[in-house]
Design a protein around this motif. Structure first.
Motif, PDB file in Angstrom:
ATOM      1  N   PRO A  23      28.616  29.219  38.277  1.00  0.00           N
ATOM      2  CA  PRO A  23      28.982  28.419  37.124  1.00  0.00           C
ATOM      3  C   PRO A  23      28.339  28.590  36.023  1.00  0.00           C
ATOM      4  N   PRO A  24      28.937  28.261  34.854  1.00  0.00           N
ATOM      5  CA  PRO A  24      30.370  27.943  34.693  1.00  0.00           C
ATOM      6  C   PRO A  24      31.378  29.071  34.795  1.00  0.00           C
ATOM      7  N   PHE A  25      32.526  28.790  35.493  1.00  0.00           N
ATOM      8  CA  PHE A  25      33.710  29.783  35.489  1.00  0.00           C
ATOM      9  C   PHE A  25      33.303  31.211  35.728  1.00  0.00           C
ATOM     10  N   HIS A  26      32.670  31.253  36.765  1.00  0.00           N
ATOM     11  CA  HIS A  26      32.264  32.729  37.219  1.00  0.00           C
ATOM     12  C   HIS A  26      31.978  32.678  38.818  1.00  0.00           C
ATOM     13  N   SER A  27      32.738  33.573  39.548  1.00  0.00           N
ATOM     14  CA  SER A  27      32.500  33.664  40.826  1.00  0.00           C
ATOM     15  C   SER A  27      32.042  35.091  41.158  1.00  0.00           C
ATOM     16  N   ARG A  28      31.474  35.707  42.117  1.00  0.00           N
ATOM     17  CA  ARG A  28      31.012  37.140  42.397  1.00  0.00           C
ATOM     18  C   ARG A  28      31.175  37.122  43.922  1.00  0.00           C
ATOM     19  N   GLY A  54      41.727  23.812  45.570  1.00  0.00           N
ATOM     20  CA  GLY A  54      41.719  23.166  44.278  1.00  0.00           C
ATOM     21  C   GLY A  54      40.249  22.444  44.037  1.00  0.00           C
ATOM     22  N   SER A  55      39.604  22.003  45.212  1.00  0.00           N
ATOM     23  CA  SER A  55      38.332  21.645  45.289  1.00  0.00           C
ATOM     24  C   SER A  55      37.281  22.416  44.645  1.00  0.00           C
ATOM     25  N   ASP A  56      37.655  23.634  45.033  1.00  0.00           N
ATOM     26  CA  ASP A  56      36.359  24.644  44.904  1.00  0.00           C
ATOM     27  C   ASP A  56      36.186  24.943  43.427  1.00  0.00           C
ATOM     28  N   LEU A  57      37.475  24.322  42.647  1.00  0.00           N
ATOM     29  CA  LEU A  57      37.205  24.613  41.165  1.00  0.00           C
ATOM     30  C   LEU A  57      36.045  23.915  40.446  1.00  0.00           C
ATOM     31  N   TRP A  58      36.030  22.620  41.015  1.00  0.00           N
ATOM     32  CA  TRP A  58      34.766  21.732  40.759  1.00  0.00           C
ATOM     33  C   TRP A  58      33.545  22.644  40.589  1.00  0.00           C
ATOM     34  N   ALA A  59      33.245  23.493  41.569  1.00  0.00           N
ATOM     35  CA  ALA A  59      31.948  24.086  41.563  1.00  0.00           C
ATOM     36  C   ALA A  59      32.316  25.326  40.543  1.00  0.00           C
ATOM     37  N   TYR A  60      33.220  26.023  40.523  1.00  0.00           N
ATOM     38  CA  TYR A  60      33.547  27.016  39.838  1.00  0.00           C
ATOM     39  C   TYR A  60      33.270  26.575  38.483  1.00  0.00           C
ATOM     40  N   ARG A  61      33.883  25.415  37.910  1.00  0.00           N
ATOM     41  CA  ARG A  61      33.605  24.924  36.638  1.00  0.00           C
ATOM     42  C   ARG A  61      32.276  24.334  36.254  1.00  0.00           C
ATOM     43  N   GLY A  62      31.396  24.257  37.212  1.00  0.00           N
ATOM     44  CA  GLY A  62      30.117  23.610  36.929  1.00  0.00           C
ATOM     45  C   GLY A  62      30.240  22.282  37.112  1.00  0.00           C
ATOM     46  N   GLU A  63      31.155  21.874  37.646  1.00  0.00           N
ATOM     47  CA  GLU A  63      31.078  19.907  37.466  1.00  0.00           C
ATOM     48  C   GLU A  63      30.841  19.460  38.921  1.00  0.00           C
ATOM     49  N   SER A  64      30.425  20.205  39.874  1.00  0.00           N
ATOM     50  CA  SER A  64      29.705  19.763  40.867  1.00  0.00           C
ATOM     51  C   SER A  64      28.448  20.473  41.272  1.00  0.00           C
ATOM     52  N   ALA A  65      27.572  20.023  42.077  1.00  0.00           N
ATOM     53  CA  ALA A  65      26.298  20.516  42.166  1.00  0.00           C
ATOM     54  C   ALA A  65      26.297  21.550  43.137  1.00  0.00           C
ATOM     55  N   ARG A  66      25.792  22.834  42.542  1.00  0.00           N
ATOM     56  CA  ARG A  66      25.999  24.011  43.192  1.00  0.00           C
ATOM     57  C   ARG A  66      24.655  24.841  42.619  1.00  0.00           C
ATOM     58  N   GLN A  67      24.121  25.598  43.624  1.00  0.00           N
ATOM     59  CA  GLN A  67      22.974  26.562  43.172  1.00  0.00           C
ATOM     60  C   GLN A  67      23.547  28.000  42.803  1.00  0.00           C
ATOM     61  N   GLY A  69      24.756  31.693  43.032  1.00  0.00           N
ATOM     62  CA  GLY A  69      24.508  32.248  44.172  1.00  0.00           C
ATOM     63  C   GLY A  69      24.931  31.770  45.487  1.00  0.00           C
ATOM     64  N   GLN A  70      25.326  30.342  45.587  1.00  0.00           N
ATOM     65  CA  GLN A  70      25.562  29.771  46.702  1.00  0.00           C
ATOM     66  C   GLN A  70      26.910  29.991  47.260  1.00  0.00           C
ATOM     67  N   ARG A  71      27.104  30.101  48.559  1.00  0.00           N
ATOM     68  CA  ARG A  71      28.271  30.901  49.228  1.00  0.00           C
ATOM     69  C   ARG A  71      29.389  29.616  49.070  1.00  0.00           C
ATOM     70  N   ILE A  72      30.577  30.041  48.967  1.00  0.00           N
ATOM     71  CA  ILE A  72      31.780  29.082  48.754  1.00  0.00           C
ATOM     72  C   ILE A  72      32.904  29.469  49.600  1.00  0.00           C
ATOM     73  N   GLY A  73      33.736  28.307  50.061  1.00  0.00           N
ATOM     74  CA  GLY A  73      34.875  28.769  50.584  1.00  0.00           C
ATOM     75  C   GLY A  73      34.983  27.619  51.984  1.00  0.00           C
ATOM     76  N   HIS A  74      36.149  26.951  52.190  1.00  0.00           N
ATOM     77  CA  HIS A  74      36.055  26.370  53.654  1.00  0.00           C
ATOM     78  C   HIS A  74      37.286  26.177  54.220  1.00  0.00           C
ATOM     79  N   GLU A  75      38.157  27.239  54.057  1.00  0.00           N
ATOM     80  CA  GLU A  75      39.469  27.377  54.856  1.00  0.00           C
ATOM     81  C   GLU A  75      39.340  28.793  55.178  1.00  0.00           C
ATOM     82  N   PHE A  76      39.407  28.941  56.623  1.00  0.00           N
ATOM     83  CA  PHE A  76      39.536  30.347  57.176  1.00  0.00           C
ATOM     84  C   PHE A  76      40.009  30.178  58.436  1.00  0.00           C
ATOM     85  N   LEU A  77      40.599  31.375  58.900  1.00  0.00           N
ATOM     86  CA  LEU A  77      40.890  31.711  60.403  1.00  0.00           C
ATOM     87  C   LEU A  77      40.473  33.023  60.797  1.00  0.00           C
ATOM     88  N   GLY A  78      40.243  33.333  62.019  1.00  0.00           N
ATOM     89  CA  GLY A  78      39.660  34.569  62.055  1.00  0.00           C
ATOM     90  C   GLY A  78      39.661  35.063  63.591  1.00  0.00           C
TER      91      GLY A  78
END
Length: 362
Positions: A23-28, A54-67, A69-78
């Motif tokens: 953050p802010p406004f950057h993911s890799r 939509g809640s991932d956007l708070w980290a993306y925008r820098g509005e929630s505490a994130r380091q 390079g921290q990994r992100i995403g909480h919805e998946f199947l596999g």
């Protein structure tokens, strides 16, 4: 040292790509160490399908505490790739879906259906854990967290997409509908036209609401709301929206209100459109300067407030059955699809509101 059994027929990967926040406004999408089975109850899931919340956007925008390079995403199947020696319910090759919180399945809270309060539980993408937007995820407690899906669902693209919604947004919409006290014949209003709000409409319809008023300004989204069961759409905001809902309900307001935004304004709207004696089910992640709650107003009008973080794992079995038999189909909430390398663009699209919910297919 913990014992483990590797139950995958494919070679173990040493590295793999995963989405990280800067953050802010950057993911890799960066390459890092691949997840492995570390403890007997854990499972490694290859995640062929994930999404951006939509809640991932708070980290993306820098509005929630994130380091950075921290990994992100909480919805998946596999597909299960490997399992620890204590795992009993899953084996390599099983198709599974994960709720957005892992849990051990053995504590008092898990037994009560409140897996989000499990003392050994946690959120995907929290510090030190894997995120769901990558090629694989280590699940700390496989038996307590994962739900098995029919193997033949793997070949049905639409069904897989609908099943992915059970990891968060459909279960969260259901939680909101329960909090709002939705019952057969009731009138329900839904504040918020994001994926959770739309799934709240679908959940209210599933629970028998007779009239469902969707509050939203984006035609593409309110069209989905109508498909899901909304009988009325209110495009106004603030006091104008409150007046419109009151007019639609003969001046009384809705028996139940789903609040799926989390701002001070949205909560104020929710309170003001609730019928005396009604209930608000709130699942919008709170953000902003306040909650908009006036307890004296709620006290005088006997308005109940229930909700919070949805224990999706508790709802998965019943919602899964309804998706499989075609009773509900939440898949239309996904309107943009990207590969893993397209995730940064997916974040931009959701932040700019040109996408409702982005599906990720690594």
């Amino acid at each position: 040292m913990y014992g483990e059994r590797r139950t995958t027929s494919s070679p173990a990967r040493e590295t793999f790509p995963a989405t990280t926040t800067h953050p802010p406004f950057h993911s890799r999408v960066l390459v890092g160490p691949a997840p492995v089975v570390l403890h007997p109850p854990s499972v490694v899931v290859g995640a062929p399908r994930a999404c951006i919340c939509g809640s991932d956007l708070w980290a993306y925008r820098g509005e929630s505490a994130r380091q950075p390079g921290q990994r992100i995403g909480h919805e998946f199947l596999g597909i299960v790739e490997a399992a620890g020696s204590e795992v009993r319910g899953f084996r390599a090759g099983d198709l599974v879906v994960a709720p957005f919180v892992w849990s051990d399945g053995t504590c008092d809270y898990c037994a009560e259906g409140l897996q989000t309060s499990c003392p050994r539980g946690g959120f995907w993408g929290s510090a030190g854990s894997d995120g769901g937007q990558g090629e694989a995820v280590r699940v700390p407690f496989g038996d307590g967290t994962l739900v098995k899906l029919p193997a033949d669902a793997a070949s049905d693209d639409r069904l897989l997409t609908a099943l992915l919604s059970l990891s968060d947004v459909m279960g969260t919409g259901h939680h909101a509908a329960l909090g709002a006290g939705v019952r057969p014949g009731s009138t329900v209003a839904v504040v918020g036209d994001g994926a959770v709000g739309l799934c709240g409409v679908l959940a209210a319809k599933r629970l028998g609401a007779e009239r469902i008023i969707a509050l939203g300004r984006h035609t593409a989204r309110t069209d989905i709301a109508r498909t899901f069961g909304a009988t009325d759409v209110v495009a106004e905001r603030g006091e104008a929206a409150e007046a419109a809902v009151r007019e639609l309900t003969g001046g009384q307001g809705a028996h139940g209100v789903i609040e799926a935004v989390g701002t001070e304004q949205s909560m104020r709207t929710a309170v003001n459109i609730t019928r005396d004696g009604g209930s608000i089910g709130y699942v919008g992640v709170p953000h902003g300067s306040g909650t908009g709650l006036d307890l004296s107003v709620m006290f005088d009008r006997n308005i109940a407030l229930r909700g919070g973080v949805a224990p999706v794992r508790a709802y998965l079995p019943e919602l899964l059955a309804d998706v499989l038999d075609g009773t509900i189909d939440p898949s239309p909430v996904f309107d943009v699809t990207v590969g893993l390398d397209g995730v940064p663009g997916g974040y931009r699209a959701m932040d700019e509101r040109t996408a409702l919910k982005v599906l990720v297919k690594p």
